[in-house]
Design a protein around this motif. Structure first.
Motif, PDB file in Angstrom:
ATOM      1  N   HIS A 129       0.830  -1.211   0.000  1.00 52.07           N
ATOM      2  CA  HIS A 129       0.000   0.000   0.000  1.00 52.07           C
ATOM      3  C   HIS A 129       0.867   1.264   0.000  1.00 52.07           C
ATOM      4  O   HIS A 129       0.608   2.200  -0.750  1.00 52.07           O
ATOM      5  CB  HIS A 129      -0.940  -0.017   1.210  1.00 52.07           C
ATOM      6  N   GLU A 130       1.885   1.274   0.840  1.00 57.49           N
ATOM      7  CA  GLU A 130       2.783   2.431   0.899  1.00 57.49           C
ATOM      8  C   GLU A 130       3.566   2.603  -0.395  1.00 57.49           C
ATOM      9  O   GLU A 130       3.783   3.724  -0.850  1.00 57.49           O
ATOM     10  CB  GLU A 130       3.744   2.299   2.072  1.00 57.49           C
TER      11      GLU A 130
ATOM     12  N   ALA B 183       2.618   1.673  -3.415  1.00 59.56           N
ATOM     13  CA  ALA B 183       1.687   2.166  -4.436  1.00 59.56           C
ATOM     14  C   ALA B 183       1.321   3.631  -4.187  1.00 59.56           C
ATOM     15  O   ALA B 183       1.251   4.431  -5.128  1.00 59.56           O
ATOM     16  CB  ALA B 183       0.429   1.314  -4.456  1.00 59.56           C
ATOM     17  N   ARG B 184       1.085   3.992  -2.933  1.00 59.42           N
ATOM     18  CA  ARG B 184       0.735   5.381  -2.612  1.00 59.42           C
ATOM     19  C   ARG B 184       1.877   6.325  -2.991  1.00 59.42           C
ATOM     20  O   ARG B 184       1.648   7.395  -3.566  1.00 59.42           O
ATOM     21  CB  ARG B 184       0.411   5.513  -1.138  1.00 59.42           C
ATOM     22  N   GLY B 185       3.105   5.934  -2.710  1.00 58.35           N
ATOM     23  CA  GLY B 185       4.255   6.752  -3.088  1.00 58.35           C
ATOM     24  C   GLY B 185       4.392   6.882  -4.594  1.00 58.35           C
ATOM     25  O   GLY B 185       4.723   7.954  -5.111  1.00 58.35           O
TER      26      GLY B 185
ATOM     27  N   VAL C 192       1.932   6.654  -6.838  1.00 52.77           N
ATOM     28  CA  VAL C 192       0.851   7.507  -7.341  1.00 52.77           C
ATOM     29  C   VAL C 192       1.148   8.972  -7.057  1.00 52.77           C
ATOM     30  O   VAL C 192       0.969   9.838  -7.923  1.00 52.77           O
ATOM     31  CB  VAL C 192      -0.510   7.091  -6.738  1.00 52.77           C
ATOM     32  N   LYS C 193       1.626   9.257  -5.856  1.00 52.88           N
ATOM     33  CA  LYS C 193       1.965  10.640  -5.495  1.00 52.88           C
ATOM     34  C   LYS C 193       3.053  11.187  -6.416  1.00 52.88           C
ATOM     35  O   LYS C 193       2.940  12.294  -6.940  1.00 52.88           O
ATOM     36  CB  LYS C 193       2.423  10.694  -4.036  1.00 52.88           C
TER      37      LYS C 193
END
Length: 103
Positions: free
Chosen positions: A42-43, A45-47, A49-50
């Motif tokens: 999750h982290e 992927a979030r990084g 996307v950001k």
């Protein structure tokens, strides 16, 4: 994007390319920490996307600004460098990044 000829503008293409490069670079830079188990999926992927959103936005805006300077190559190059640098700085400030904080 223009509906008349169904082609992406230069700024739109730059935005897409910037997003792909930014997201890919984020995944590559965090891959070893992910494999070590320090970062979960999750982290990661979030990084990604950001980073993709940041790089895409900055790429699109700077290319759009440089297009407006067409015919003036030195001014276009300076516009790209200045707008890109300012865009990345502002994104870091707005999103609260502590990457450049010496403390």
């Amino acid at each position: 994007m223009s509906n008349a000829n169904k082609k992406l503008s230069t700024a739109s293409r730059a935005m897409i390319a910037g997003a792909m490069v930014g997201g890919g670079a984020s995944v590559i830079s965090r891959w070893n920490t992910y494999k070590a188990g320090d970062v979960d999926t999750h982290e990661l992927a979030r990084g990604a996307v950001k980073a993709a959103l940041q790089a895409g936005a900055v790429s699109g805006v700077t290319t759009y600004a440089a297009e407006k300077m067409a015919g003036r190559p030195v001014l276009s190059m300076l516009t790209l460098v200045a707008a890109g640098t300012a865009g990345l700085y502002l994104m870091d400030q707005l999103l609260g990044s502590k990457k450049h904080d010496p403390s």
